[in-house]
Design an enzyme around this catalytic site. Structure first.
Site, PDB file in Angstrom:
ATOM      1  N   GLY A 137     -32.654  19.412  23.537  1.00 26.40           N
ATOM      2  CA  GLY A 137     -31.795  18.667  22.619  1.00 26.40           C
ATOM      3  C   GLY A 137     -30.945  17.678  23.393  1.00 26.40           C
ATOM      4  N   ARG A 154     -26.001  22.493  14.882  1.00 32.64           N
ATOM      5  CA  ARG A 154     -25.097  23.563  14.470  1.00 32.64           C
ATOM      6  C   ARG A 154     -25.574  24.148  13.137  1.00 32.64           C
ATOM      7  NH1 ARG A 154     -21.091  24.841  17.999  1.00 32.64           N
ATOM      8  NH2 ARG A 154     -19.647  25.236  16.301  1.00 32.64           N
ATOM      9  N   ASP A 207     -16.883  21.477   8.955  1.00 32.25           N
ATOM     10  CA  ASP A 207     -18.312  21.678   9.192  1.00 32.25           C
ATOM     11  C   ASP A 207     -19.014  22.410   8.058  1.00 32.25           C
ATOM     12  OD1 ASP A 207     -18.532  22.139  12.848  1.00 32.25           O
ATOM     13  OD2 ASP A 207     -17.809  20.479  11.606  1.00 32.25           O
ATOM     14  N   HIS A 220      -3.712  -8.406  30.890  1.00 38.97           N
ATOM     15  CA  HIS A 220      -4.646  -8.499  32.014  1.00 38.97           C
ATOM     16  C   HIS A 220      -4.006  -7.812  33.197  1.00 38.97           C
ATOM     17  CE1 HIS A 220      -7.697 -10.213  34.629  1.00 38.97           C
ATOM     18  NE2 HIS A 220      -6.713 -10.501  35.471  1.00 38.97           N
TER      19      HIS A 220
END
Lengths: 462, 129
Positions: A177, A265, A305, A437
């Site tokens: 994965g 998951r 989730d 900057h």
């Protein structure tokens, strides 16, 4: 009004604190540890490991920065884990302390819905407590998904939870994965000295990100000598005396000391009484909710989730806030239009808004601007020149649609873009704002200028 | 700028040194100069088949990332591993110690398509205009 929150992760604990702030009586039920996956098994511990990995990386390059070192640079895994655990426990204590401060009651145990207003809690000491509540927010989260034919064993076949608690640095590791979690761990383990091979089913790594970003990450992984095999499926996993043998479709076999499975998951919807009270679930088992985060049963909300969605802690937290307001009688709707996301690989990746393909899908005529970090003085001064900023804008209105960044501090830089998109600003608004900057943020400014061909630090196109 | 006479040159700024059926390849002085300090080269794999006019490697400098185009077709039989740790060797000695790979030629007649040193130098002058 009494509110019961099932789960004290980033969704649940935020919902609980919000509701307490709004004056509700709040009870939180947590079966593992306050802070949930994010605090204990996800976001926080992984970032602590990333910090140690960065320290190792910097230490190996000290000579480049003009610092002489005598002796070896060696990762001390037990110290690394000790530090990680300390970071986590400090956060956990912090949340428990917030609960006390706001008068939120914490019951430690596994909660199960009996009726829309009653929850049965099996506590850690075995006793059972029944709690009645006017409103309930379900925030039970998710856990690492495993491949059924070779489940996690915590020793040789690891989940991300296991990887965070290893006792020794593996000499070699196969990661199945190459999504966000797989890639983050690949970078961490590689820095610890592990030989890493990644196996991915899709044609490339992190396939949900902008393709240019994904291609650059793949190159950076290659530079680290992380082997990435794509469009490949795992058929067989066998533990042998010399390690884990992984058989791939097509016949090739890989061998390594350990295997990490990071394929996604699975949602924690089992054993919490959803079926008994008739909560409607979707095709992937996710709890279905409307824009008020309410389920099909009035007074019962679900967040994070367990509702599927983006599986991001900050989304769960926002949903928690929305659910808390609604539970307390103040109408709020969830807004997913601007959700930044960050990947803590090396280099970091962050994005917000639309990708090019998403803009196309919506039928928007879009234009893009690019800027390489290696054209920035700050990046050179820091010694981190790989990466770029990409801006996606509406060609007609000049509205900023999306920003995608790979490079140093991408996870922080993205928020300028998130605010700009939320406020409906134009690309010119970023281009015309003076950026200090030397900073990395100038990269976003020049990418915005590049949308109209006006970037200064770019050679004239031939 | 240096363009050794004993080499053949491709318009995409790579050189070839032929030795029978084998050829050593690298990038020209013009290329290393244009790129600036080289910080990384993505070396090809041994046994990889490369095709003339196609990208076979990528070089990263402090200024830019650039494709390296194969001047001839062949199978890679050797790569310059020193470039992994010290890619800057290409800047220092692009035709000597900065060689990138050795390959076995698939079609030696492809050499005829390439430029000699004088023609390459002329080509670069034209490009600069």
């Amino acid at each position: 009004m009494r509110l019961l929150v099932l789960g004290a992760g980033p969704g649940g604990y935020v919902a609980a604190l919000k509701a307490a702030q709004l004056g509700a009586e709040v009870i939180v039920v947590e079966d593992t540890e306050v802070g949930g996956t994010c605090l204990n098994r996800g976001c926080i511990p992984t970032k602590a490991l990333v910090a140690s990995a960065e320290a190792i990386h910097k230490a190996k390059k000290l000579k480049d920065f003009g610092v002489d070192v005598s002796g070896e640079i060696t990762p001390n895994l037990s110290r690394i884990m000790e530090r990680k655990n300390k970071v986590v426990s400090t956060q956990v204590k912090g949340i428990r302390s917030l609960f006390k401060s706001w008068g939120v009651t914490l019951i430690e145990g596994k909660g199960m819905l009996l009726t829309p207003g009653k929850v049965e809690i099996e506590k850690k000491d075995g006793s059972v407590e029944i709690v009645e509540a006017d409103k309930i927010i379900i925030a039970t989260g998710s856990k690492p998904a495993q491949i059924p034919i070779f489940p996690f064993d915590g020793e040789h076949i690891l989940s991300s939870d296991d990887a965070l608690n290893i006792k020794s640095i593996p000499k070699s590791l196969i990661i199945v994965g190459a999504g966000v979690i797989g890639c983050e761990f690949a970078c961490i383990f590689r820095e610890l000295g592990t030989e890493v091979t990644m196996v991915e089913m899709m044609p490339g790594a992190i396939s949900t990100e902008d393709p240019e970003i994904a291609r650059l990450l793949e190159k950076e992984l290659k530079k680290k000598k992380i082997k990435l095999m794509t469009e490949v499926k795992v058929e067989r996993v066998e533990g042998q005396h010399d390690g884990i043998h992984v058989g791939l479709a097509g016949g090739k076999e890989l061998v390594a000391e350990k295997l990490l499975v990071s394929i996604g998951r699975s949602l924690n919807t089992e054993g919490i009484g959803l079926e008994a009270i008739g909560i409607k679930k979707g095709s992937r088992g996710e709890i279905e909710v409307n824009e008020h985060m309410e389920t099909n049963i009035e007074g019962i909300y679900a967040i994070g989730d367990v509702t599927g969605g983006m599986l991001l802690a900050h989304v769960a937290s926002k949903e928690g806030t929305v659910a808390a307001y609604n539970a307390c009688g103040i109408e709020k709707k969830i807004d997913y239009s601007v959700v930044p996301a960050a990947i803590f690989t090396s280099p970091e990746i962050a994005s917000v808004g639309l990708r090019e393909d998403q803009a196309s899908e919506k039928g928007i005529d879009y234009i893009t601007g690019h800027f390489q970090f290696r054209a920035l003085g700050k990046a050179h001064a820091m010694g981190e020149i790989s990466g770029f900023v990409k801006v996606v804008a509406d060609k007609e209105t000049d509205r900023l649609l999306g920003v995608h960044i790979i490079g140093p501090h991408a996870s922080d830089l993205i928020h300028e873009a998130a605010v700009a998109i939320k406020a409906g600003l134009k690309v010119r608004d970023i281009a015309d704002t003076i950026h200090a900057h030397p900073t990395l943020s100038e990269g976003l400014m020049e990418a915005a200028e590049d949308v109209h061909g006006e970037a200064i630090h770019v050679p004239k196109p031939t | 700028m240096n363009f050794p006479d004993d080499l053949k040159y491709h318009r995409e700024h790579t050189w070839v040194k032929v030795s029978g059926k084998k050829a050593t390849i690298g990038i020209t002085d013009y290329a290393q100069d244009a790129l600036g300090d080289i910080v990384y080269i993505d070396l090809p794999e041994i046994d990889a088949e490369i095709s003339k006019d196609a990208e076979f490697s990528e070089i990263e400098s402090t200024k830019a990332t650039s494709s390296v185009i194969a001047p001839v077709s062949g199978t890679i039989i050797e790569v310059n591993e020193d470039l992994e740790e010290s890619p800057e060797i290409i800047n220092e000695d692009p035709y000597g110690k900065g060689w990138i790979a050795v390959l076995e030629l698939t079609d030696p007649s492809e050499i005829d398509d390439l430029l000699d040193a004088a023609d390459y130098e002329r080509y670069i002058e034209e490009e600069a205009k």
